[in-house]
Write a protein that holds these residues in place. Structure first.
Motif, PDB file in Angstrom:
ATOM      1  N   LYS A  73      17.148  -0.523 -11.788  1.00  0.00           N
ATOM      2  CA  LYS A  73      17.703  -0.814 -10.473  1.00  0.00           C
ATOM      3  C   LYS A  73      16.823  -1.821  -9.748  1.00  0.00           C
ATOM      4  O   LYS A  73      15.599  -1.687  -9.728  1.00  0.00           O
ATOM      5  N   ASN A  74      17.442  -2.847  -9.172  1.00  0.00           N
ATOM      6  CA  ASN A  74      16.730  -3.826  -8.367  1.00  0.00           C
ATOM      7  C   ASN A  74      16.522  -3.214  -6.990  1.00  0.00           C
ATOM      8  O   ASN A  74      17.484  -2.964  -6.270  1.00  0.00           O
ATOM      9  N   LEU A  75      15.295  -2.937  -6.633  1.00  0.00           N
ATOM     10  CA  LEU A  75      15.013  -2.263  -5.371  1.00  0.00           C
ATOM     11  C   LEU A  75      15.109  -3.200  -4.171  1.00  0.00           C
ATOM     12  O   LEU A  75      15.217  -2.741  -3.042  1.00  0.00           O
ATOM     13  N   ALA A  76      15.108  -4.501  -4.401  1.00  0.00           N
ATOM     14  CA  ALA A  76      15.167  -5.468  -3.308  1.00  0.00           C
ATOM     15  C   ALA A  76      16.597  -5.865  -2.943  1.00  0.00           C
ATOM     16  O   ALA A  76      16.873  -6.191  -1.802  1.00  0.00           O
ATOM     17  N   ILE A  77      17.491  -5.834  -3.937  1.00  0.00           N
ATOM     18  CA  ILE A  77      18.865  -6.295  -3.700  1.00  0.00           C
ATOM     19  C   ILE A  77      19.840  -5.224  -4.170  1.00  0.00           C
ATOM     20  O   ILE A  77      19.905  -4.914  -5.363  1.00  0.00           O
ATOM     21  N   LYS A  78      20.609  -4.681  -3.247  1.00  0.00           N
ATOM     22  CA  LYS A  78      21.573  -3.636  -3.571  1.00  0.00           C
ATOM     23  C   LYS A  78      22.673  -4.187  -4.490  1.00  0.00           C
ATOM     24  O   LYS A  78      23.162  -5.294  -4.299  1.00  0.00           O
ATOM     25  N   GLY A  79      23.023  -3.391  -5.513  1.00  0.00           N
ATOM     26  CA  GLY A  79      24.113  -3.768  -6.398  1.00  0.00           C
ATOM     27  C   GLY A  79      23.734  -4.710  -7.525  1.00  0.00           C
ATOM     28  O   GLY A  79      24.606  -5.214  -8.226  1.00  0.00           O
ATOM     29  N   ILE A  80      22.446  -4.944  -7.703  1.00  0.00           N
ATOM     30  CA  ILE A  80      21.960  -5.804  -8.780  1.00  0.00           C
ATOM     31  C   ILE A  80      21.114  -4.955  -9.724  1.00  0.00           C
ATOM     32  O   ILE A  80      20.252  -4.196  -9.281  1.00  0.00           O
ATOM     33  N   TYR A  81      21.361  -5.097 -11.014  1.00  0.00           N
ATOM     34  CA  TYR A  81      20.657  -4.316 -12.023  1.00  0.00           C
ATOM     35  C   TYR A  81      20.137  -5.233 -13.119  1.00  0.00           C
ATOM     36  O   TYR A  81      20.765  -6.236 -13.450  1.00  0.00           O
ATOM     37  N   LYS A  82      18.993  -4.879 -13.676  1.00  0.00           N
ATOM     38  CA  LYS A  82      18.420  -5.613 -14.797  1.00  0.00           C
ATOM     39  C   LYS A  82      18.728  -4.842 -16.072  1.00  0.00           C
ATOM     40  O   LYS A  82      18.456  -3.638 -16.163  1.00  0.00           O
ATOM     41  N   VAL A  83      19.306  -5.506 -17.050  1.00  0.00           N
ATOM     42  CA  VAL A  83      19.616  -4.882 -18.335  1.00  0.00           C
ATOM     43  C   VAL A  83      18.302  -4.633 -19.074  1.00  0.00           C
ATOM     44  O   VAL A  83      17.478  -5.538 -19.206  1.00  0.00           O
ATOM     45  N   LEU A 102      25.641  -3.785 -24.313  1.00  0.00           N
ATOM     46  CA  LEU A 102      24.971  -4.416 -25.454  1.00  0.00           C
ATOM     47  C   LEU A 102      25.748  -5.622 -25.975  1.00  0.00           C
ATOM     48  O   LEU A 102      25.162  -6.630 -26.367  1.00  0.00           O
ATOM     49  N   LYS A 103      27.055  -5.522 -25.964  1.00  0.00           N
ATOM     50  CA  LYS A 103      27.901  -6.594 -26.488  1.00  0.00           C
ATOM     51  C   LYS A 103      27.981  -7.799 -25.544  1.00  0.00           C
ATOM     52  O   LYS A 103      28.096  -8.940 -25.994  1.00  0.00           O
ATOM     53  N   ASN A 104      27.890  -7.548 -24.237  1.00  0.00           N
ATOM     54  CA  ASN A 104      28.206  -8.595 -23.271  1.00  0.00           C
ATOM     55  C   ASN A 104      27.036  -9.153 -22.459  1.00  0.00           C
ATOM     56  O   ASN A 104      27.184 -10.185 -21.816  1.00  0.00           O
ATOM     57  N   PHE A 105      25.900  -8.478 -22.479  1.00  0.00           N
ATOM     58  CA  PHE A 105      24.770  -8.929 -21.678  1.00  0.00           C
ATOM     59  C   PHE A 105      23.493  -8.984 -22.508  1.00  0.00           C
ATOM     60  O   PHE A 105      23.315  -8.203 -23.435  1.00  0.00           O
ATOM     61  N   LYS A 106      22.596  -9.879 -22.131  1.00  0.00           N
ATOM     62  CA  LYS A 106      21.302 -10.007 -22.797  1.00  0.00           C
ATOM     63  C   LYS A 106      20.285  -9.089 -22.119  1.00  0.00           C
ATOM     64  O   LYS A 106      20.422  -8.752 -20.942  1.00  0.00           O
ATOM     65  N   ALA A 107      19.239  -8.740 -22.850  1.00  0.00           N
ATOM     66  CA  ALA A 107      18.131  -7.986 -22.269  1.00  0.00           C
ATOM     67  C   ALA A 107      17.523  -8.804 -21.126  1.00  0.00           C
ATOM     68  O   ALA A 107      17.475 -10.037 -21.186  1.00  0.00           O
ATOM     69  N   ASP A 108      17.140  -8.122 -20.075  1.00  0.00           N
ATOM     70  CA  ASP A 108      16.524  -8.707 -18.883  1.00  0.00           C
ATOM     71  C   ASP A 108      17.489  -9.502 -18.012  1.00  0.00           C
ATOM     72  O   ASP A 108      17.080 -10.069 -16.994  1.00  0.00           O
ATOM     73  N   GLU A 109      18.750  -9.542 -18.380  1.00  0.00           N
ATOM     74  CA  GLU A 109      19.738 -10.244 -17.564  1.00  0.00           C
ATOM     75  C   GLU A 109      20.002  -9.447 -16.289  1.00  0.00           C
ATOM     76  O   GLU A 109      20.088  -8.220 -16.320  1.00  0.00           O
ATOM     77  N   LEU A 110      20.128 -10.151 -15.165  1.00  0.00           N
ATOM     78  CA  LEU A 110      20.486  -9.515 -13.906  1.00  0.00           C
ATOM     79  C   LEU A 110      22.001  -9.518 -13.777  1.00  0.00           C
ATOM     80  O   LEU A 110      22.647 -10.563 -13.937  1.00  0.00           O
ATOM     81  N   VAL A 111      22.565  -8.325 -13.503  1.00  0.00           N
ATOM     82  CA  VAL A 111      24.016  -8.192 -13.436  1.00  0.00           C
ATOM     83  C   VAL A 111      24.418  -7.453 -12.166  1.00  0.00           C
ATOM     84  O   VAL A 111      23.668  -6.622 -11.653  1.00  0.00           O
TER      85      VAL A 111
END
Length: 89
Positions: A66-76, A12-21
């Motif tokens: 979880k991003n189902l197309a790219i491993k290791g990428i998540y949407k906040v 919550l402190k470091n990432f925005k909603a919908d940001e891909l991390v």
């Protein structure tokens, strides 16, 4: 404080909603905010709204999608969802 709450607060402190991390960015941010949380216990897919495994807490606390197309990428997720799921329990 339980780890899921620490992880939620760091996100919550470091990432925005919908940001891909990336996984490593999630781990680094949580470690920066809460160094007492072991790196090996920060498993983003355990906090995904669209993923469950045999761990009893998997899928219980929602922070990412979880991003189902790219491993290791998540949407906040939206911050209100994170707060309701992780901080109000």
């Amino acid at each position: 404080m339980q780890n899921h709450k620490k992880i939620a607060l760091a996100i919550l402190k470091n990432f925005k909603a919908d940001e891909l991390v990336r996984t490593r960015d999630i781990i680094n941010v949580v470690q920066k905010e809460f160094p007492e949380v072991p790196r090996g216990s920060i498993i983003p897919y355990d906090y995904c709204i669209n993923h469950e495994n045999r761990d009893p807490s998997s899928g219980k606390y929602h922070i990412f999608k979880k991003n189902l197309a790219i491993k290791g990428i998540y949407k906040v997720l939206d911050h209100s969802v994170i707060k309701k799921s992780c901080l109000n329990k």
